[in-house]
Design a protein around this motif. Structure first.
Motif, PDB file in Angstrom:
ATOM      1  N   THR A   1      50.952 -13.291 -16.615  1.00 40.50           N
ATOM      2  CA  THR A   1      51.725 -14.309 -15.908  1.00 40.50           C
ATOM      3  C   THR A   1      51.176 -15.716 -16.127  1.00 40.50           C
ATOM      4  O   THR A   1      51.798 -16.693 -15.700  1.00 40.50           O
ATOM      5  CB  THR A   1      51.737 -14.014 -14.397  1.00 40.50           C
ATOM      6  OG1 THR A   1      50.387 -13.953 -13.920  1.00 40.50           O
ATOM      7  CG2 THR A   1      52.422 -12.678 -14.115  1.00 40.50           C
TER       8      THR A   1
ATOM      9  N   GLY B   1      58.082 -12.249  -6.845  1.00 42.83           N
ATOM     10  CA  GLY B   1      58.645 -11.577  -8.013  1.00 42.83           C
ATOM     11  C   GLY B   1      59.288 -12.551  -8.973  1.00 42.83           C
ATOM     12  O   GLY B   1      59.134 -12.431 -10.199  1.00 42.83           O
TER      13      GLY B   1
ATOM     14  N   LYS C   1      56.639 -14.540 -10.775  1.00 46.27           N
ATOM     15  CA  LYS C   1      55.932 -13.683 -11.727  1.00 46.27           C
ATOM     16  C   LYS C   1      56.703 -13.580 -13.037  1.00 46.27           C
ATOM     17  O   LYS C   1      56.130 -13.708 -14.120  1.00 46.27           O
ATOM     18  CB  LYS C   1      55.726 -12.284 -11.136  1.00 46.27           C
ATOM     19  CG  LYS C   1      54.990 -11.339 -12.072  1.00 46.27           C
ATOM     20  CD  LYS C   1      54.749  -9.975 -11.435  1.00 46.27           C
ATOM     21  CE  LYS C   1      53.996  -9.067 -12.406  1.00 46.27           C
ATOM     22  NZ  LYS C   1      53.731  -7.727 -11.820  1.00 46.27           N
TER      23      LYS C   1
END
Length: 495
Positions: free
Chosen positions: A290, A380, A383
């Motif tokens: 990430t 999420g 990410k």
């Protein structure tokens, strides 16, 4: 009869155009003979050391001829110096002996790898008219040089005691699964395993087979196929291809270099498991990262950890303020880029990663000060954004890593920005359909969760021996059917 003997002699001797590779047919026969001899002496520690060392040195001879002497010479030098360092009570003498080791190892590396690079600089700056030397870069020299350095430095720091038997050190340094392309193995991780009795468990057999088969699949099915049938055309002359084709070529190269290098590393780890040794993994699904800091924890782990422990931290690491930390990061990655090859492209590639790491440290500091914590959907979402940004930055850097010259790199980037032509996607798909399907499959496999890999590895471990043999034979038959007609040299073989 003479023809048979001549053919046998040809196969057993070194030929520069045909070095031994872990994915070559000759290696299969070599490994069978080695394994038979190794198992015959498996009950004796000395027998294992001598058989493995002799086979490893022969393997290196088949890879780069009489440059195998460099491995032996460096083993002699660092074996003597490490023991002298360990016994020497005076700190000043310890430093002197360590300095000799560093100069000897780096001097050998610089002569073979960088002499012509600096001759080119002298000529370009009109400081002289020197003729480049006819120097052949010995395969694996960057890897075993770093192993030598980490060994003597660790002895100097008092972190390990030097080996007392010379052949133990030769064994560590020449261990053929990792000799040519790594991983860069630390003596502290490897040498204690030499004296352990050889005991092959079901887990070793299954895990070793899983690593070898997946490594062969990555290298010969994914990497070689994409390279030969698509990517090499793009990088040979980017000006002949539209921007969309160039971008897909960059994505393809990201898969090629990962599958090529990690595939070879997996084969090395698998062979090591079969012979009773555990080598730390060298890759951990790096394109799932990430951010760029995480990428370097997952990519070429043995090199990045070596640079951290023996360069970044000795330079001061993060202990001398933020500005010094950023400078240390930049210097470490510049040197890391230069380690890869004597080219401004590699230095620029390292510089880009150094700058990105510094910026990432700034981002992390900023978020910590403001105590930002992402939760739920937000976590999420960010990410996924982080993965996409990191992957595309890494791909941008790969352009300079792969391109032969800066001009080729900027030409490819120019095509992507100014001549993208998305309307040709249909035509490209029809022309390269098998390649794009393989690329898609490779990305899907790369982003599978770790649990799926562990599940498959466990299935191999639970197989009875006859079933394992059948699986291995069927897989090798499959590899032979789909592999490229022209074997592709591993990318990291040049480093």
């Amino acid at each position: 009869m003479m023809d048979v003997l001549q053919q046998l002699a040809y196969q057993l001797t070194y030929h520069r155009e045909d070095p031994i590779l872990l994915n070559s047919a000759f290696f299969f026969y070599y490994f069978v003979v080695f394994l038979f001899c190794y198992l015959a002496v498996s009950g004796s520690k000395q027998g294992r050391v001598w058989v493995f060392s002799l086979f490893s040195l022969y393997f290196f001879y088949k890879a780069c001829g009489w440059y195998v002497g460099l491995v032996i010479l460096s083993a002699v030098v660092d074996f003597i110096l490490s023991n002298r360092i360990y016994r020497e009570p005076r700190l000043s003498r310890k430093k002197l002996l360590l300095g000799i080791s560093v100069v000897a190892n780096l001097g050998m590396l610089f002569f073979f790898k960088y002499t012509n690079f600096f001759i080119g600089i002298v000529n370009d700056l009109h400081l002289g008219h020197l003729t480049p030397l006819q120097i052949f870069l010995p395969i694996g020299i960057s890897f075993y040089t770093f192993e030598n350095l980490s060994y003597t430095i660790d002895v100097y720091r008092g972190e390990i005691a030097p080996v007392k038997e010379f052949m133990d050190y030769v064994f560590f340094l020449s261990f053929f699964p990792k000799l040519m392309m790594g991983p860069i193995v630390r003596a502290a991780d490897f040498i204690p395993q030499i004296a352990k009795p050889y005991k092959l468990t079901a887990e070793d057999v299954g895990k070793g087979m899983y690593l070898i088969l997946t490594g062969l699949f990555k290298k010969m099915v994914i990497s070689d196929f994409i390279n030969q049938n698509f990517v090499q055309y793009i990088f040979d002359d980017p000006s002949k291809h539209v921007g969309l084709e160039c971008l897909l070529g960059v994505y393809g190269y990201a898969l090629i270099i990962y599958c090529d290098f990690s595939g070879y590393s997996d084969i090395a780890l698998g062979i090591a498991r079969w012979t009773g040794f555990k080598i730390p993994p060298n890759f951990d699904s790096p394109y799932q990262s990430t951010n760029i800091t995480e990428f370097w924890r997952r990519w070429h782990i043995s090199l990045s950890s070596w640079l951290r422990d023996y360069l970044y931290i000795p330079l001061g690491g993060n202990r001398k303020g933020k500005v010094r930390q950023y400078i240390n990061l930049a210097l470490t990655m510049l040197i890391g880029g230069f380690w890869h090859g004597a080219s401004w492209n590699f230095i620029f590639w390292g510089g880009l990663h150094g700058a990105a790491l510094a910026l990432d440290k700034l981002r992390i500091t900023f978020l910590k000060k403001r105590q930002y914590v992402f939760k739920g959907f937000s976590a999420g979402f960010w990410k996924v954004v982080g993965i996409l940004i990191t992957f595309h930055f890494v791909c941008f850097c790969w352009i300079f890593f792969k391109a032969s010259t800066f001009a080729d790199a900027w030409t490819l980037i120019h095509q992507i920005i100014y001549d993208f032509q998305p309307n040709v996607m249909g035509t490209l798909y029809e022309g390269y359909k098998p390649v794009f399907w393989v690329m898609g499959m490779a990305f899907v496999l790369h982003f599978l969760p770790r649990s799926s890999e562990n599940w498959l590895a466990k299935r191999f471990e639970k197989m009875p021996v006859p079933a394992s043999v059948v699986v291995m034979v069927v897989f090798l038959w499959f590899i032979i059917q789909v592999k490229s007609t022209q074997p592709m040299m591993p990318i990291y073989l040049q480093f």
